[in-house]
Design a protein around this motif. Sequence first.
Motif, short mmCIF file in Angstrom:
data_model
loop_
_atom_site.label_atom_id
_atom_site.label_comp_id
_atom_site.label_asym_id
_atom_site.label_seq_id
_atom_site.Cartn_x
_atom_site.Cartn_y
_atom_site.Cartn_z
N LYS A 41 -7.79 -57.25 14.17
CA LYS A 41 -8.32 -57.56 12.84
C LYS A 41 -9.23 -58.77 12.92
CE LYS A 41 -5.90 -59.91 9.76
NZ LYS A 41 -4.92 -60.24 8.75
N ASN A 42 -10.17 -58.83 12.00
CA ASN A 42 -11.07 -59.97 11.91
C ASN A 42 -10.41 -61.11 11.13
OD1 ASN A 42 -13.29 -58.92 13.27
ND2 ASN A 42 -13.99 -57.82 11.47
N PHE A 43 -10.89 -62.30 11.37
CA PHE A 43 -10.49 -63.47 10.59
C PHE A 43 -11.37 -63.52 9.35
CE2 PHE A 43 -13.20 -64.26 14.18
CZ PHE A 43 -14.29 -64.92 13.63
N ASP A 44 -11.18 -64.52 8.49
CA ASP A 44 -11.89 -64.56 7.21
C ASP A 44 -13.21 -65.34 7.24
OD1 ASP A 44 -9.90 -63.05 5.81
OD2 ASP A 44 -8.65 -64.84 5.80
N PHE A 45 -13.22 -66.48 7.91
CA PHE A 45 -14.40 -67.34 7.91
C PHE A 45 -14.59 -67.99 9.27
CE2 PHE A 45 -12.80 -67.45 3.56
CZ PHE A 45 -13.95 -67.25 2.81
N VAL A 46 -15.84 -68.33 9.57
CA VAL A 46 -16.16 -69.24 10.67
C VAL A 46 -16.76 -70.47 10.02
CG1 VAL A 46 -17.50 -69.64 12.77
CG2 VAL A 46 -16.76 -67.34 12.21
N LEU A 47 -16.15 -71.62 10.28
CA LEU A 47 -16.68 -72.88 9.80
C LEU A 47 -17.40 -73.55 10.96
CD1 LEU A 47 -14.57 -72.16 7.68
CD2 LEU A 47 -13.90 -74.55 7.64
N TRP A 48 -18.46 -74.25 10.64
CA TRP A 48 -19.24 -74.95 11.66
C TRP A 48 -19.29 -76.45 11.34
CZ3 TRP A 48 -20.59 -72.23 15.85
CH2 TRP A 48 -20.61 -70.84 15.74
N PRO A 49 -18.15 -77.15 11.52
CA PRO A 49 -18.18 -78.59 11.26
C PRO A 49 -19.15 -79.30 12.20
CG PRO A 49 -16.05 -77.93 12.17
CD PRO A 49 -16.85 -76.68 11.95
N THR A 50 -19.28 -78.80 13.42
CA THR A 50 -20.31 -79.23 14.37
C THR A 50 -20.81 -77.98 15.07
OG1 THR A 50 -18.80 -79.57 16.23
CG2 THR A 50 -19.15 -81.45 14.77
N SER A 51 -21.98 -78.04 15.64
CA SER A 51 -22.57 -76.83 16.22
C SER A 51 -21.82 -76.31 17.44
CB SER A 51 -24.03 -77.08 16.59
OG SER A 51 -24.11 -78.10 17.57
N ASP A 52 -21.06 -77.18 18.12
CA ASP A 52 -20.38 -76.73 19.33
C ASP A 52 -18.87 -76.52 19.13
OD1 ASP A 52 -19.74 -79.43 19.07
OD2 ASP A 52 -19.68 -79.76 21.23
N ALA A 53 -18.38 -76.66 17.91
CA ALA A 53 -16.95 -76.54 17.67
C ALA A 53 -16.65 -75.65 16.47
CB ALA A 53 -16.33 -77.92 17.47
N PRO A 54 -16.88 -74.35 16.60
CA PRO A 54 -16.58 -73.46 15.47
C PRO A 54 -15.08 -73.40 15.19
CG PRO A 54 -17.07 -72.19 17.42
CD PRO A 54 -17.34 -73.62 17.77
N MET A 55 -14.76 -73.24 13.93
CA MET A 55 -13.37 -73.12 13.51
C MET A 55 -13.19 -71.75 12.88
SD MET A 55 -11.24 -75.50 10.84
CE MET A 55 -11.64 -76.97 11.76
N LEU A 56 -12.34 -70.94 13.48
CA LEU A 56 -12.03 -69.61 12.95
C LEU A 56 -10.90 -69.76 11.95
CD1 LEU A 56 -11.99 -67.70 16.35
CD2 LEU A 56 -13.94 -68.40 14.95
N VAL A 57 -11.09 -69.24 10.76
CA VAL A 57 -10.14 -69.47 9.67
C VAL A 57 -9.59 -68.16 9.14
CG1 VAL A 57 -9.83 -70.42 7.35
CG2 VAL A 57 -11.31 -71.60 8.99
N GLU A 58 -8.28 -68.09 9.04
CA GLU A 58 -7.59 -66.99 8.38
C GLU A 58 -6.94 -67.58 7.14
OE1 GLU A 58 -5.93 -63.18 7.65
OE2 GLU A 58 -7.52 -63.77 9.01
N VAL A 59 -7.38 -67.15 5.96
CA VAL A 59 -6.84 -67.66 4.70
C VAL A 59 -5.63 -66.81 4.32
CG1 VAL A 59 -7.30 -68.09 2.27
CG2 VAL A 59 -9.11 -68.46 3.97
#
Length: 107
Positions: A41-59
Motif C-alpha cells: 500500500k502507498n503512504f499518504d504524503f511525502v514531506l520535504w522539510p529539506t531536499s535531501d531528507a524526505p519524510m514519508l507520512v501515513e496519517v
Amino acid sequence: MQSSAVNAYEQAFESRLREAKVAFESVVQTERVEAGAASVKNFDFVLWPTSDAPMLVEVKGRTFHGTSLAGLKGLDAWVTFEDVEALSYWVATMRPARPRARAVFVF
C-alpha cells in the motif's frame, strides 16, 4: 485550493501543512505496488522539510466504540502490521537515493 486527501484526518493534516508552508506531495491511494508476491500500500504524503531528507507520512485516525464520550480517558490509536510493513518497504526503496529518508505515523 481543493484538498486531494481522501478522509477528514488527511484533509486536516494537509490543511496544516499548507498553513505551515511545508513542501509536500500527496500520494495516490487507489494504486498499490507489486513487490514480489506481495502488494504494497502507498503512504499518504511525502514531506520535504529539506531536499535531501524526505519524510514519508501515513496519517492515522482514532477509533471509538461507543455511544458517548462521557467517562472516556482516551481513544485507541491504530496502526496495522500492513502499515508498518508498507512504510518499511518504502523507506528501504527510497534510501539508496535519499539516505536521510524516514517514515512516520501521524495521529
